[in-house]
Design a protein around this motif. Sequence first.
Motif, PDB file in Angstrom:
ATOM      1  N   ARG A  25       0.836  -1.199   0.000  1.00 50.02           N
ATOM      2  CA  ARG A  25       0.000   0.000   0.000  1.00 50.02           C
ATOM      3  C   ARG A  25       0.874   1.253   0.000  1.00 50.02           C
ATOM      4  N   THR A  28       3.284   1.094  -3.589  1.00 49.96           N
ATOM      5  CA  THR A  28       2.587   1.137  -4.878  1.00 49.96           C
ATOM      6  C   THR A  28       1.256   1.870  -4.826  1.00 49.96           C
ATOM      7  N   ASN A  30      -1.423   0.411  -3.876  1.00 56.89           N
ATOM      8  CA  ASN A  30      -2.433  -0.604  -4.174  1.00 56.89           C
ATOM      9  C   ASN A  30      -2.668  -1.527  -2.987  1.00 56.89           C
ATOM     10  N   ASN A  32      -4.075  -5.611  -2.323  1.00 57.64           N
ATOM     11  CA  ASN A  32      -4.400  -6.873  -2.968  1.00 57.64           C
ATOM     12  C   ASN A  32      -4.620  -7.943  -1.905  1.00 57.64           C
TER      13      ASN A  32
END
Length: 208
Positions: A25, A28, A30, A32
């Motif tokens: 987190r 990037t 992001n 997942n």
Amino acid sequence: MELPKVIQIKVVGDACTGKTSLIERYVTGNYNEALKATVGADFHNKTVRMDGSEYQVQVWDIAGSYRSHQNITVQFFRKSHAVMVCCNASQDNYIDHVKEWRDMVTDFAGEDVPCVLVMTQIDRYTPARNWQDDFKGFVPFDGFFQTSAKDDVGVAETFRELIRMAFDYLGSRRMTTPYNRGSSSVPFEESVRLDSFRQSQKKSCCKK
């Protein structure tokens, strides 16, 4: 002596506390849920700028499995400039395990290296509570943070503060003065991720 161009941040804690998700987190942006557990160690690089100079922040993700916990050795903590101990209140005996990790940081990284405690996955708890009270009086840390990689709560703030502590720590070593624990105020700018390194394979684990 100049500051090193690579700042090493070590992230440790029991398996399935969400360390990898936290790092992903931050690096990037992001999240997942299908991330697999770390076996051995991985690291990711992110560029920061301080006083007109660029530095690589190398964020190490160290396996939290029982075997790795017992056999972790000094090389994992070598050249640590700051350490993050992650924990999850849903796990059994997590307070005792936090103390074990903190003692390991002291033994292998050094007692002067900045070390913070991070409560992960707070999105699972409603209403939220202040877990910091659970650690008063017996576990010395330089900061306490509550995060959720899933909801992107507290992640960037936690890493930024720890990186500032690392710069302060390195600055105190450069000046041959003791590291002054407390609020840090070194300004820096984050840039894009440079690359990632895999020193291990991944295996499936619980959701982060």
